[in-house]
Design an enzyme around this catalytic site. Sequence first.
Site, mmCIF file in Angstrom:
data_model
loop_
_atom_site.group_PDB
_atom_site.id
_atom_site.type_symbol
_atom_site.label_atom_id
_atom_site.label_comp_id
_atom_site.label_asym_id
_atom_site.label_seq_id
_atom_site.Cartn_x
_atom_site.Cartn_y
_atom_site.Cartn_z
ATOM 1 N N GLU A 225 41.435 7.909 -92.746
ATOM 2 C CA GLU A 225 42.154 6.911 -91.917
ATOM 3 C C GLU A 225 41.105 5.822 -91.678
ATOM 4 O OE1 GLU A 225 44.346 8.299 -88.373
ATOM 5 O OE2 GLU A 225 43.055 6.811 -87.119
ATOM 6 N N ASP B 17 34.412 7.195 -83.935
ATOM 7 C CA ASP B 17 35.588 6.471 -83.577
ATOM 8 C C ASP B 17 35.444 4.993 -83.993
ATOM 9 O OD1 ASP B 17 38.289 5.837 -82.733
ATOM 10 O OD2 ASP B 17 37.757 5.993 -80.640
ATOM 11 N N GLU C 3 39.674 -3.089 -83.434
ATOM 12 C CA GLU C 3 39.261 -2.434 -82.077
ATOM 13 C C GLU C 3 38.132 -2.793 -81.561
ATOM 14 O OE1 GLU C 3 40.549 1.381 -81.438
ATOM 15 O OE2 GLU C 3 39.602 1.682 -79.485
ATOM 16 N N ARG D 65 45.953 -1.339 -79.199
ATOM 17 C CA ARG D 65 45.017 -1.920 -79.855
ATOM 18 C C ARG D 65 45.247 -2.806 -80.890
ATOM 19 N NH1 ARG D 65 41.700 -0.203 -76.129
ATOM 20 N NH2 ARG D 65 41.699 2.219 -75.915
ATOM 21 N N GLU E 159 42.723 13.346 -76.544
ATOM 22 C CA GLU E 159 42.954 12.221 -75.654
ATOM 23 C C GLU E 159 44.279 12.680 -74.684
ATOM 24 O OE1 GLU E 159 42.620 8.593 -77.961
ATOM 25 O OE2 GLU E 159 40.511 8.842 -77.893
HETATM 26 C C1 GCV Z 1 45.996 5.536 -80.616
HETATM 27 C C2 GCV Z 1 40.741 5.552 -79.944
HETATM 28 C C3 GCV Z 1 41.568 4.396 -79.329
HETATM 29 C C4 GCV Z 1 42.955 4.753 -79.209
HETATM 30 C C5 GCV Z 1 43.600 5.576 -80.080
HETATM 31 C C6 GCV Z 1 42.718 6.732 -80.487
HETATM 32 C C7 GCV Z 1 43.298 7.369 -81.723
HETATM 33 O O1 GCV Z 1 40.312 6.356 -79.023
HETATM 34 O O2 GCV Z 1 40.895 3.553 -78.625
HETATM 35 O O3 GCV Z 1 43.668 3.824 -78.585
HETATM 36 O O4 GCV Z 1 44.925 5.960 -79.616
HETATM 37 O O5 GCV Z 1 41.411 6.042 -80.945
HETATM 38 O O6 GCV Z 1 42.810 6.961 -82.855
HETATM 39 O O7 GCV Z 1 44.359 8.218 -81.542
#
Ligand code: GCV
Length: 838
Positions: free
Chosen positions: A408, A386, A414, A184, A307
């Site tokens: 955060e 998100d 993104e 990202r 994830e």
């Molecule tokens: C680093 C979102 C983003 C992911 C990211 C994730 C996170 O899903 O698309 O790229 O991963 O957040 O914050 O862990």
Amino acid sequence: MVKRTWCAIAALLLIAAPAGAENGHAAWLRYAPLPPAAAARAGAEVPRAVYRLGAEVTLARAEDELRAGVQGMLGRPLESVNALPPTGAIVLGTLASIRSSAPGLAPAGELPKDAFWLRTVHQGNNSFTVIAGGDARGALYGAFAWLRRLSAGEELGALDAREVPYATVRWVNQWDNIDGSIERGYGGRSLFWANGKVREDLSKAGEYARLLASLGIDAVAITSVNANPLFLTPDFVPQIAKVADVMRPWGVRVAIAIDFGSPQSVGKLQTYDPADPAVAAWWKSRADALYAAVPDMAGFVLKADSEGRVGPSTYGRTHADAANVVARALKPHGGILFYRGFVYDHHMDWRNLKNDRARAAYDNFHPLDGQFDDNVVIQIKHGPIDFQVREPASPLFAGLEKTNEAIELQITQEYFGQARHHVFLAPMWKEALDFDMRAHDQPSPVKAIVAGRVFKRPLGGFVGVANAGDADNWTNNHLSQANLYAFGRLAWNPDLTSAAIAAEWTNQTFGTDPEIGKIVNDLLLTSWRTFENYTGPLGLQTLTDIVGNHYGVAVEASEENGWGQWHRADKQGVGMDRSVATGTGFAGQYPPAVAKMYENVESTPDDLLVFMHHVPYSQPLKSGKTVIQFIYDSHYEGADAVAKYVEQWRGLRGLIDDERYQAVLKQLDYQAGQAIVWRDAVTRWFHRASGISDDSGRVGAYPGRIEAEAARLQGYQLVTVTPWETASGSGAVECPAQTPSCTATFKYTGQAGPRDIVVQYFDVSTGAAHYRVRVAGKVVGEWTANDRIPTRKLDGSSSSRFVIAGVELKPGDEITVEGSPDAQETAALDYIEIRSPK
Ligand code: GCV
């Protein structure tokens, strides 16, 4: 001494760029000459010498910075002296050193670590500027703060300003991978890593540390939270140390993100069960090895059970078990573990109306409150989903009273146009930071909770997912620098207003001319609402390709899959019912006063209406306008606003350097085209879904537009575009790969006169097709579609616009677009639009 001289020269070189050419590398630390009146006043107020007390490298950097800044802004040197000149000087040091060497100048009072005091002391005709830090890093922050005041033309002759950072944690996270890519990331390649190892040349990483220090950011996680276990292997210890060495002089410490499965994958243990003593011992040995090489390492960041990352659930353990086993390894070294609150199930059944991803963070962590060690910080995304264009503040902030927290914020854009669109994020962050959770029915803004002020926590604060890479200007979009700046300033002092931050940034980055301020600040401060208007208003979230690149428009991409970013738009209405009474119960995760507000349609603010409730399209908003009409109107307003940005920006011609002027103009022009793609796609989609017409008759009616499907085609073939709403009319045309060229001919039937010809085409990432436009046989424009758009498909991301301005047309003229494919790129075409020149 050699180092010091080099640094000063480097800083001077940065500011010596001629007014006509600036590549943005100096960012907000340009130290450009002050306008004559401000320079004259400051000239009298600023001493001629600097007296530094102490040999620490961080203090030396502060002195270099002062010398470079004064030279740049006032055009005269600041002489370094080794004793206090009775005629006046800038006196730089820790409060303790100033108190012992120059007691008459020291302010009365104390300063904690990282804090500073700026003070002017007049003795007869001589004046002293005191820059005192609670420690060396505080003095460095003080030097930057004083320079910021100087650059704004502020009065410096009667200073008495004490600043203490609002919170202990002021970090950025880089999502940098070992191969040098950045997840990202839109600002180029990693400043730290390339081809599986640390970069040979880390000079830019050092310069980045300087930028961060100028904002008061004191730690950087230099590896992505989607962590590569290799970073914990012995080979990487010296590499991490190398990065730490270049950042340390600026008071910036490094951290790394870790993979929870590492005891097994790297340590070759049978398990990574946090309850296993061998696993605990392994974490300890890795922490010991790292701290032996980097004694001031800031800590680790951990994304677990999220994830696809492994986590404690493998062994039926809790997040607290996982966090504590690592935190205990860091504890003897003073390290902190940031454990991410971003834990959710991405295989949820979308058919179950009670399922809700927004609930996940609270459901996972609230029950564990009080079980985390005191050097663990739960790092919580500002909203419950998100980083969408608008979300409520996460209820978890109020859901942890006996646990350290950090908010955060995502600086990298993104879901905000990926640095191709201009969106200043400070107003959005402020909304989350200032949001009052009413915990125990007392004032409890999120900023105060995360800083530990509400629940009396020892640690906490602000983490930003950074947007910097090795691009000349760090972010690939000059205006995106403002987001890094704003994050740092808010992490230092979240009480600052967005307007104040915008003004500071603009002054330093583009100049103090009021006209510059007027134009740039307006662009900055309105841009979030503008972006929201043409993407996803009312809490719809960013209606982007959620399962793909997160860039272009794709209204249904979030639906009917397990990712849980559903807006549940159907024929009757739109939105997620998150009420307690009839929905997912998410609203009930907030303290009572907030829960009550979100529980009902009437008391929910319009901006979050469909985030919290499923409502009919005819639902009236507070203004009386219906939801559907608001969706239509806001998209037109958003697209119009970006078109206006282009015009506003043109007002800066000659007021700022040409290089940045042209670059931003090009970016805004592109964004204006993309905003139209968004506008048309979203409004057409909702028009089809709802069957309700736009009161203003705009949706589906596009004056001057002629679809490519309706043109006379030679070689071009009709093609369906997916999702359907991202192509105008019934689809597009494309020229089969390997064909030399195809043509689409349109007949002009309007009145004679100058017209703009807008060509809407598709620019995918797999080739560089060429386009040529002829009017009555004469070439009027041509271009190559070689932008690096993140898609291989004809869709909302690749849909692009080329404008040929002021072409003389007369009725009957034939306009021919000739497209020549390249590689897999098929020179596809959506429509042309003939409009009166702007
Ligand atoms: C680093 C979102 C983003 C992911 C990211 C994730 C996170 O899903 O698309 O790229 O991963 O957040 O914050 O862990």
